[in-house]
Design a protein around this motif. Sequence first.
Motif, mmCIF file in Angstrom:
data_model
loop_
_atom_site.group_PDB
_atom_site.id
_atom_site.type_symbol
_atom_site.label_atom_id
_atom_site.label_comp_id
_atom_site.label_asym_id
_atom_site.label_seq_id
_atom_site.Cartn_x
_atom_site.Cartn_y
_atom_site.Cartn_z
ATOM 1 N N GLU A 148 -41.205 -15.799 -7.838
ATOM 2 C CA GLU A 148 -40.538 -17.037 -7.412
ATOM 3 C C GLU A 148 -40.404 -17.097 -5.889
ATOM 4 N N ASP A 149 -40.089 -15.954 -5.283
ATOM 5 C CA ASP A 149 -39.847 -15.917 -3.831
ATOM 6 C C ASP A 149 -41.135 -15.885 -3.013
ATOM 7 N N ASN A 150 -42.278 -15.635 -3.656
ATOM 8 C CA ASN A 150 -43.524 -15.454 -2.901
ATOM 9 C C ASN A 150 -44.696 -16.297 -3.405
ATOM 10 N N LYS A 151 -44.462 -17.258 -4.284
ATOM 11 C CA LYS A 151 -45.571 -17.996 -4.892
ATOM 12 C C LYS A 151 -46.185 -18.990 -3.908
ATOM 13 N N PRO A 152 -47.532 -19.037 -3.848
ATOM 14 C CA PRO A 152 -48.220 -20.036 -3.022
ATOM 15 C C PRO A 152 -48.313 -21.374 -3.761
ATOM 16 N N ASP A 153 -48.805 -22.401 -3.082
ATOM 17 C CA ASP A 153 -48.880 -23.741 -3.677
ATOM 18 C C ASP A 153 -49.791 -23.792 -4.899
ATOM 19 N N GLU A 154 -50.809 -22.924 -4.939
ATOM 20 C CA GLU A 154 -51.776 -22.974 -6.043
ATOM 21 C C GLU A 154 -51.181 -22.505 -7.378
ATOM 22 N N TRP A 155 -50.104 -21.736 -7.347
ATOM 23 C CA TRP A 155 -49.518 -21.236 -8.595
ATOM 24 C C TRP A 155 -48.561 -22.295 -9.141
ATOM 25 N N ILE A 156 -49.067 -23.105 -10.062
ATOM 26 C CA ILE A 156 -48.270 -24.199 -10.596
ATOM 27 C C ILE A 156 -47.268 -23.698 -11.629
ATOM 28 N N ASP A 157 -47.708 -22.792 -12.483
ATOM 29 C CA ASP A 157 -46.816 -22.279 -13.530
ATOM 30 C C ASP A 157 -47.289 -20.894 -13.949
ATOM 31 N N ILE A 158 -46.341 -20.047 -14.338
ATOM 32 C CA ILE A 158 -46.635 -18.753 -14.956
ATOM 33 C C ILE A 158 -45.772 -18.654 -16.206
ATOM 34 N N HIS A 159 -46.401 -18.384 -17.346
ATOM 35 C CA HIS A 159 -45.659 -18.285 -18.594
ATOM 36 C C HIS A 159 -46.292 -17.212 -19.474
ATOM 37 N N ASN A 160 -45.709 -17.017 -20.667
ATOM 38 C CA ASN A 160 -46.183 -16.001 -21.609
ATOM 39 C C ASN A 160 -46.226 -14.617 -20.950
ATOM 40 N N PHE A 161 -45.211 -14.332 -20.111
ATOM 41 C CA PHE A 161 -45.149 -13.066 -19.391
ATOM 42 C C PHE A 161 -44.603 -11.987 -20.324
ATOM 43 N N LYS A 162 -45.416 -10.960 -20.563
ATOM 44 C CA LYS A 162 -45.024 -9.862 -21.458
ATOM 45 C C LYS A 162 -45.198 -8.539 -20.729
ATOM 46 N N LEU A 163 -44.239 -7.645 -20.947
ATOM 47 C CA LEU A 163 -44.263 -6.351 -20.271
ATOM 48 C C LEU A 163 -43.942 -5.251 -21.273
ATOM 49 N N ILE A 164 -44.790 -4.247 -21.320
ATOM 50 C CA ILE A 164 -44.574 -3.069 -22.159
ATOM 51 C C ILE A 164 -44.726 -1.832 -21.284
ATOM 52 N N LYS A 165 -43.866 -0.862 -21.505
ATOM 53 C CA LYS A 165 -43.926 0.366 -20.729
ATOM 54 C C LYS A 165 -44.494 1.494 -21.580
ATOM 55 N N TYR A 166 -45.511 2.169 -21.051
ATOM 56 C CA TYR A 166 -46.085 3.354 -21.692
ATOM 57 C C TYR A 166 -45.950 4.508 -20.696
ATOM 58 N N GLY A 167 -44.963 5.382 -20.916
ATOM 59 C CA GLY A 167 -44.744 6.456 -19.966
ATOM 60 C C GLY A 167 -44.358 5.883 -18.615
ATOM 61 N N SER A 168 -45.104 6.240 -17.575
ATOM 62 C CA SER A 168 -44.827 5.738 -16.230
ATOM 63 C C SER A 168 -45.729 4.560 -15.880
ATOM 64 N N GLU A 169 -46.261 3.880 -16.881
ATOM 65 C CA GLU A 169 -47.219 2.801 -16.664
ATOM 66 C C GLU A 169 -46.688 1.500 -17.267
ATOM 67 N N TYR A 170 -46.805 0.399 -16.509
ATOM 68 C CA TYR A 170 -46.448 -0.920 -17.005
ATOM 69 C C TYR A 170 -47.712 -1.663 -17.435
ATOM 70 N N HIS A 171 -47.681 -2.230 -18.639
ATOM 71 C CA HIS A 171 -48.761 -3.096 -19.110
ATOM 72 C C HIS A 171 -48.221 -4.528 -19.113
ATOM 73 N N ILE A 172 -48.837 -5.384 -18.316
ATOM 74 C CA ILE A 172 -48.350 -6.750 -18.138
ATOM 75 C C ILE A 172 -49.424 -7.746 -18.548
ATOM 76 N N ASP A 173 -49.026 -8.754 -19.328
ATOM 77 C CA ASP A 173 -49.879 -9.881 -19.686
ATOM 78 C C ASP A 173 -49.154 -11.166 -19.288
ATOM 79 N N CYS A 174 -49.894 -12.129 -18.746
ATOM 80 C CA CYS A 174 -49.288 -13.417 -18.444
ATOM 81 C C CYS A 174 -50.368 -14.493 -18.314
ATOM 82 N N ASP A 175 -49.939 -15.735 -18.369
ATOM 83 C CA ASP A 175 -50.820 -16.897 -18.171
ATOM 84 C C ASP A 175 -50.463 -17.553 -16.845
#
Length: 334
Positions: A228-255
């Motif tokens: 939110e604090d750093n988005k440029p004009d081209e990023w109109i929307d971000i949704h379906n944001f999912k985060l899973i943690k495996y050990g010390s690793e983050y797996h992120i999916d988003c649209d």
Amino acid sequence: MVIKNKKTGNKNLKFRVQRVIAISSVLIFAGKLTAYFLTNSVGILTDALESTVNVITGFITLYAVYVSLKPKDEDHPFGHGKAEFLSASIEGFLITIAGLVIIFEAIKRLFIPVQITQLDIGIIIVAVAGLLNYLIGWYSIRIGKQANSIALISGGKHLHSDTYSSIGLVIGLVLLYYTKLAWLDSAIGLIFGTLIVITGLKILRETTSNLMDKADFKLIEQFGKIIEDNKPDEWIDIHNFKLIKYGSEYHIDCDLVLPWNLYLSEAHEEGEKLKKLLVSNFREDIVFNVHTDECFKKYCKHCKRKDCKERTTGFVTRLSFDLDRFTKEKIEKS
């Protein structure tokens, strides 16, 4: 698009730290067991039994950390990081069982008291062991946070709870030493047995949530605020944001919703910008999957792009990436 941020830190540090913890737990257990045989105190037995759990879980966690550091393979496409959660769950279960055994033994001693001897030596051993547990626990939590290891953090918290138990135990044993009231020994066992059970249940609750991939909304909000604090004009929307943690690793999916008339190369570059933004603000490894969507006419009032020939209305306001919108799975087309 799949992007992975591979940090250059030495992950084997987790294994080395846990190895030190496991070996130390054996030495501390030997000391407490000696104190119990010298004194025959059920209060000291509580400390010795919990140290038994420390020894068992110390080596289970050591193996779990070893497994979690293995790279992903065909059978484990997301890696082996969840081994840490499993070991922490086992630790919580064993701590709970140890607490229940302590409570049972304390109640039995109320009805079948035994003579307590050499309590002064026992107090000294318990105090030294408690201090060692605190120092080892502090080091485990510090490295666990640095390496983002749930196993090291939960293990360190357990050692700290062991220390607090030891402080109370020493106070109780000193009272017992000077008052000679035998029932105090059982009372100490009951109090700290209950505290140990509570600690075990807390660890179980936290690790079970991680094993079930429960959404960490607090962490997701952190990601959302950075975007939110750093988005440029081209990023109109971000949704379906999912985060899973495996050990010390983050797996992120988003649209990511982008203007419809961007070239494929430009859309790819925007995905790269999003990846770099998240990577630069988190020290964990990030496996990032982003799906780019073209904007629909309903987004015109939220899009600041000026060279769009298909615009149906003027720009009104930017979309806010609040938690509800951020995690919403689908968007409506108009």
